[in-house]
Design a protein around this motif. Structure first.
Motif, PDB file in Angstrom:
ATOM      1  N   ASN A 264       0.824  -1.217   0.000  1.00 29.43           N
ATOM      2  CA  ASN A 264       0.000   0.000   0.000  1.00 29.43           C
ATOM      3  C   ASN A 264       0.855   1.262   0.000  1.00 29.43           C
ATOM      4  O   ASN A 264       0.574   2.232   0.707  1.00 29.43           O
ATOM      5  CB  ASN A 264      -0.964   0.005   1.195  1.00 29.43           C
ATOM      6  N   GLY A 265       1.956   1.209  -0.748  1.00 30.19           N
ATOM      7  CA  GLY A 265       2.827   2.364  -0.904  1.00 30.19           C
ATOM      8  C   GLY A 265       3.816   2.591   0.222  1.00 30.19           C
ATOM      9  O   GLY A 265       4.587   3.553   0.186  1.00 30.19           O
ATOM     10  N   ALA A 266       3.818   1.731   1.238  1.00 29.49           N
ATOM     11  CA  ALA A 266       4.723   1.898   2.381  1.00 29.49           C
ATOM     12  C   ALA A 266       5.655   0.696   2.501  1.00 29.49           C
ATOM     13  O   ALA A 266       5.224  -0.451   2.326  1.00 29.49           O
ATOM     14  CB  ALA A 266       3.918   2.053   3.670  1.00 29.49           C
ATOM     15  N   TRP A 267       6.919   0.961   2.815  1.00 28.51           N
ATOM     16  CA  TRP A 267       7.894  -0.111   3.012  1.00 28.51           C
ATOM     17  C   TRP A 267       7.777  -0.655   4.428  1.00 28.51           C
ATOM     18  O   TRP A 267       7.641   0.105   5.395  1.00 28.51           O
ATOM     19  CB  TRP A 267       9.308   0.400   2.751  1.00 28.51           C
ATOM     20  N   LEU A 268       7.827  -1.994   4.549  1.00 29.08           N
ATOM     21  CA  LEU A 268       7.762  -2.693   5.830  1.00 29.08           C
ATOM     22  C   LEU A 268       8.848  -3.761   5.879  1.00 29.08           C
ATOM     23  O   LEU A 268       9.330  -4.213   4.844  1.00 29.08           O
ATOM     24  CB  LEU A 268       6.396  -3.373   6.005  1.00 29.08           C
ATOM     25  N   PHE A 269       9.186  -4.183   7.085  1.00 26.42           N
ATOM     26  CA  PHE A 269      10.062  -5.337   7.240  1.00 26.42           C
ATOM     27  C   PHE A 269       9.243  -6.600   6.983  1.00 26.42           C
ATOM     28  O   PHE A 269       8.219  -6.811   7.625  1.00 26.42           O
ATOM     29  CB  PHE A 269      10.625  -5.432   8.665  1.00 26.42           C
ATOM     30  N   SER A 270       9.701  -7.459   6.076  1.00 25.12           N
ATOM     31  CA  SER A 270       9.085  -8.778   5.913  1.00 25.12           C
ATOM     32  C   SER A 270       9.923  -9.830   6.635  1.00 25.12           C
ATOM     33  O   SER A 270       9.405 -10.864   7.043  1.00 25.12           O
ATOM     34  CB  SER A 270       8.911  -9.129   4.440  1.00 25.12           C
TER      35      SER A 270
END
Length: 149
Positions: free
Chosen positions: A131-137
């Motif tokens: 959704n346009g945001a970077w996250l830690f996977s």
């Protein structure tokens, strides 16, 4: 690579660095919920208390189970996670990998005496854009060494 792609890649690299720094900020302000919000629901968080070990000391496989790990920082009077170099190794439109160096200071006051534990850490990260945001996977926390003062 055209100008628009270069601008997007620069924006993505900056957003990833901001994610890494937000993690440290949330840790030092004891915002466990904020720290958890930086991860995907099905995240993988692996802790290696010995960076040379092939087996992690602790494995967490979803965001909800991160709370006790982050809340544990409340056992310290103060912490300071100082991020050093942070390198994005691979960057695609929706995924990335990287490594960040961190020196994490943990202070305890015991019987009026300050004790300090300093952990020298490398984070090996996988990121995903949702959704346009970077996250830690995935975040692998590898402790290179610890100093106790």
């Amino acid at each position: 690579m055209n100008t628009e792609q270069q601008l997007q890649q620069t924006a993505d690299r900056l957003a990833i660095r901001n994610l890494v720094d937000q993690y440290a900020y949330c840790a030092d302000t004891r915002d466990a919920q904020g720290q958890m919000a930086l991860f995907t629901e099905d995240t993988s968080f692996l802790i290696f208390m010995d960076a040379q070990s092939s087996q992690p000391t602790q494995v967490i496989n979803n965001k909800a189970d991160l709370f006790p790990v982050f809340d544990n920082l409340n056992t310290y009077n103060a912490t300071m996670h100082f991020n050093g170099q942070s390198t994005v190794l691979k960057l695609n439109e929706e995924t990335a990998t990287g490594i960040t160096y961190c020196i994490a200071h943990h202070q305890i006051l015991k019987d009026g005496t300050q004790k300090l534990m300093i952990a020298h850490i490398k984070y090996h990260d996988s990121f995903v854009k949702q959704n346009g945001a970077w996250l830690f996977s995935e975040r692998k926390l590898l402790v290179d060494w610890i100093e106790n003062q």
